[in-house]
Scaffold this motif. Structure first.
Motif, PDB file in Angstrom:
ATOM      1  N   HIS A 109       0.846  -1.205   0.000  1.00  0.00           N
ATOM      2  CA  HIS A 109       0.000   0.000   0.000  1.00  0.00           C
ATOM      3  C   HIS A 109       0.878   1.250   0.000  1.00  0.00           C
ATOM      4  CE1 HIS A 109      -4.145  -1.183   0.083  1.00  0.00           C
ATOM      5  NE2 HIS A 109      -3.967  -2.010   1.109  1.00  0.00           N
ATOM      6  N   LYS A 114      -3.195  -0.251  -4.571  1.00  0.00           N
ATOM      7  CA  LYS A 114      -4.516  -0.145  -3.949  1.00  0.00           C
ATOM      8  C   LYS A 114      -5.220  -1.489  -4.075  1.00  0.00           C
ATOM      9  CE  LYS A 114      -3.767   4.285  -3.543  1.00  0.00           C
ATOM     10  NZ  LYS A 114      -2.890   4.599  -2.462  1.00  0.00           N
ATOM     11  N   ASP A 115      -6.354  -1.623  -3.378  1.00  0.00           N
ATOM     12  CA  ASP A 115      -7.113  -2.873  -3.477  1.00  0.00           C
ATOM     13  C   ASP A 115      -8.623  -2.654  -3.369  1.00  0.00           C
ATOM     14  OD1 ASP A 115      -7.205  -2.263  -0.790  1.00  0.00           O
ATOM     15  OD2 ASP A 115      -6.281  -4.121  -0.112  1.00  0.00           O
ATOM     16  N   LYS A 116      -9.080  -1.467  -3.700  1.00  0.00           N
ATOM     17  CA  LYS A 116     -10.516  -1.169  -3.574  1.00  0.00           C
ATOM     18  C   LYS A 116     -11.326  -1.686  -4.752  1.00  0.00           C
ATOM     19  CE  LYS A 116     -10.323   0.952   0.370  1.00  0.00           C
ATOM     20  NZ  LYS A 116     -10.656   0.182   1.534  1.00  0.00           N
ATOM     21  N   ASP A 120      -7.595  -3.616  -9.126  1.00  0.00           N
ATOM     22  CA  ASP A 120      -6.531  -3.240  -8.191  1.00  0.00           C
ATOM     23  C   ASP A 120      -6.238  -4.377  -7.224  1.00  0.00           C
ATOM     24  OD1 ASP A 120      -6.254  -0.734  -9.329  1.00  0.00           O
ATOM     25  OD2 ASP A 120      -7.353   0.323  -7.753  1.00  0.00           O
TER      26      ASP A 120
END
Length: 136
Positions: A109, A114-116, A120
């Motif tokens: 991060h 990102k991982d939303k 991602d």
């Protein structure tokens, strides 16, 4: 500098090798390590942080506070060892593998991942898997 702090009875085995590995991840991503603090805690401790700072009333395995300036990496990463243990069982992986995934996830991060969104999150997972395979 990477620091390991404990707010629970858990103690990380092989701090030096984990520190070296995370430092190499940061360098490979073209960033400079300033200071990362890992704080290992239990569910109750992390839940309080989640409610107070993020207004989320649920359990989580990791919360990171990003103090990065550009590509100079600094931050605090709180990890619930209880959540990591439960997730390891749920995902049918070892505790150590799941813990290392969470350790590298927080740093990724800071490196800009990102991982939303689904795409991602897919990239984040690929990066986690790549660096897990490079673990010492």
């Amino acid at each position: 500098m990477i620091n390991f702090n404990y707010e629970t009875d858990f103690l990380l085995a092989a701090e030096a090798s984990i520190s070296k590995w995370i430092t190499e991840v940061i360098a490979t991503e073209g960033c400079t390590l300033e200071e990362v603090n890992y704080i290992f805690c239990d569910d109750e401790y992390l839940h309080k942080i989640n409610v107070e700072f993020l207004q989320h009333d649920d359990l989580t395995d990791v919360i990171s506070f990003d103090y990065c300036v550009g590509k100079h990496i600094q931050g605090d990463i709180f990890i619930s060892v209880e959540r990591v243990a439960d997730n390891a069982k749920d995902f049918n992986v070892s505790f150590n593998d799941e813990l290392c995934r969470v350790l590298v996830h927080g740093v990724l991060h800071y490196c800009g991942y990102k991982d939303k969104t689904e795409s991602d999150a897919k990239l984040m997972r690929a990066k986690e898997d790549f660096y897990l395979s490079k673990r010492v």
